[in-house]
Design a protein around this motif. Sequence first.
Motif, PDB file in Angstrom:
ATOM      1  N   TYR A   1      -1.600  -1.147 -15.120  1.00  0.00           N
ATOM      2  CA  TYR A   1      -1.514  -2.552 -14.735  1.00  0.00           C
ATOM      3  C   TYR A   1      -0.328  -3.226 -15.428  1.00  0.00           C
ATOM      4  O   TYR A   1       0.042  -2.862 -16.540  1.00  0.00           O
ATOM      5  CB  TYR A   1      -2.805  -3.291 -15.097  1.00  0.00           C
ATOM      6  CG  TYR A   1      -3.958  -3.022 -14.160  1.00  0.00           C
ATOM      7  CD1 TYR A   1      -4.314  -3.929 -13.169  1.00  0.00           C
ATOM      8  CD2 TYR A   1      -4.698  -1.851 -14.261  1.00  0.00           C
ATOM      9  CE1 TYR A   1      -5.375  -3.685 -12.309  1.00  0.00           C
ATOM     10  CE2 TYR A   1      -5.767  -1.589 -13.409  1.00  0.00           C
ATOM     11  CZ  TYR A   1      -6.097  -2.511 -12.432  1.00  0.00           C
ATOM     12  OH  TYR A   1      -7.135  -2.258 -11.590  1.00  0.00           O
TER      13      TYR A   1
ATOM     14  N   THR B   1      -2.862  -1.605 -19.676  1.00  0.00           N
ATOM     15  CA  THR B   1      -1.508  -1.093 -19.474  1.00  0.00           C
ATOM     16  C   THR B   1      -1.514   0.427 -19.333  1.00  0.00           C
ATOM     17  O   THR B   1      -0.734   0.985 -18.551  1.00  0.00           O
ATOM     18  CB  THR B   1      -0.578  -1.524 -20.621  1.00  0.00           C
ATOM     19  OG1 THR B   1      -1.163  -1.141 -21.886  1.00  0.00           O
ATOM     20  CG2 THR B   1      -0.367  -3.032 -20.600  1.00  0.00           C
TER      21      THR B   1
ATOM     22  N   THR C   1       1.175  -6.554 -17.203  1.00  0.00           N
ATOM     23  CA  THR C   1       0.702  -7.731 -17.921  1.00  0.00           C
ATOM     24  C   THR C   1       1.391  -8.971 -17.379  1.00  0.00           C
ATOM     25  O   THR C   1       2.619  -9.042 -17.305  1.00  0.00           O
ATOM     26  CB  THR C   1       0.995  -7.610 -19.424  1.00  0.00           C
ATOM     27  OG1 THR C   1       0.448  -6.391 -19.908  1.00  0.00           O
ATOM     28  CG2 THR C   1       0.377  -8.763 -20.187  1.00  0.00           C
TER      29      THR C   1
ATOM     30  N   TYR D   1      -3.689  -9.471 -15.615  1.00  0.00           N
ATOM     31  CA  TYR D   1      -3.192  -8.123 -15.344  1.00  0.00           C
ATOM     32  C   TYR D   1      -3.225  -7.913 -13.839  1.00  0.00           C
ATOM     33  O   TYR D   1      -4.167  -8.326 -13.164  1.00  0.00           O
ATOM     34  CB  TYR D   1      -4.063  -7.062 -16.030  1.00  0.00           C
ATOM     35  CG  TYR D   1      -4.111  -7.196 -17.530  1.00  0.00           C
ATOM     36  CD1 TYR D   1      -3.199  -6.518 -18.343  1.00  0.00           C
ATOM     37  CD2 TYR D   1      -5.066  -8.000 -18.152  1.00  0.00           C
ATOM     38  CE1 TYR D   1      -3.234  -6.649 -19.726  1.00  0.00           C
ATOM     39  CE2 TYR D   1      -5.110  -8.130 -19.533  1.00  0.00           C
ATOM     40  CZ  TYR D   1      -4.199  -7.456 -20.312  1.00  0.00           C
ATOM     41  OH  TYR D   1      -4.231  -7.586 -21.677  1.00  0.00           O
TER      42      TYR D   1
END
Length: 458
Positions: free
Chosen positions: A281, A277, A283, A289
Amino acid sequence: MKIPQELIEKYNVPVPRYTSYPPANFFTEDFGTEDYLKAVTESNQKQPENISIYIHIPFCTQLCLYCGCNTHITKNKELMGQYVYALKKEIQMISPMLDKGRKVSQVHWGGGTPNALPASYIGEIMDLIHANFNFIENPEIAVECNPAYLDQTYIDQLVSFGFNRISMGVQDFQEKVLNAVHREVPSIPISELAIMIRKHKGVAVNLDFIYGLPFQTPESFGKSIDKALQINPDRLVTFSYAHVPWVKKAQLKLEEYGLPAPEEKVKMFETAWAKMTSAGYTTIGLDHYAKPEDDMAQALQQKTLHRNFQGYCTRETTGQVYAFGVTGISQLEEVYSQNARTVKEYIENIEQGTIQIVKGYSMTETDKITRMIINEIMCNEYMNWQQIADAFNYSVDEIKGTLDFNERKLDGFVEDDLLTYTKSEITISPIGRFFLRNIAAVFDVRVKDGDKKFSKSV
């Protein structure tokens, strides 16, 4: 994101993985070949209209000890040729039964190890699929690969066959881990293989990892994720190792090395989540991801993410799943069905002009309602009662009555800050995402069946 230890201890109980609903261990042998063929014909009148094709290649040259898939360990190219011939014949048996107006939106090759096959065999099957089906404008055509069997020539051939997503099963970058689980160490670095794939415009790179294996620690797994981020994959998956030695006896060997404790697995999850994260990316569900511009990330934002037996997908690419090959599971709107158990049985039956269905399941209206609810929770981390009711032309009260559902069943999750709910909707919290399986199980009227065994949620 820090997951409190008391929640791990409270919710680390056996629950289904919900890759399908009902789970595959509810399929029965009462469902046979005639039931499947009838359902294939009827599927032309069902939704979704699109066709999703799954090709199962069972072959692996050696058994990875963590594996829970249906595999056949061999290096026999003659057997592979016989299998490919049978697989093509099965496609030719089913394709005339499907309405030519329907289009393929998704093709997925899984295993086993699809790239254990000579590339020419893969080309033959893809040529046959293209000859027998029409495709949407931008279908997803994906293949799972063992990176130990990839090189530039093989990659070039896959792309020439139409593949636009190549998933590499890295599992871990530590050789010590790979050796313990009996996984080949690639001779070409993953970073170089990714460059080879990206030479082809529009072909996406996926990297798959498993956490919870011998010799993994939160620190070492974090280093694997760091290395993966340097490769900059389009999507990345961190699967939680499911220890089910009562199903896969080879997994018992891993107990000799020692498996990470649940709290260590949680730290691996937290580490991967924080790194992914922080790198930007999005979730997706429990373990995926994707880059923010990815179709799946966009679908999640719009609460239209979907899931079928091939994994997460968008509404545009989802379709009724028609599986070809040994143990392949078809997921039609009304039924699930599973092909022959062994390569030998599969080949023999196809040669005789018979598709052997060993088990399956016919969906009830309650099953369909439950499936949709669980799908919304597992995919979109949100569920709207009115949306479910409208899909089935019921009232909200009728939907809740069908499931014998009472909001009080959610109070424990609310107290633990895993979700919030109103009379009209349920919203999963960031921490609640880690316990999606537990939350989904509340809506599952079948989960209390004492005859079924499931892996633990952590």
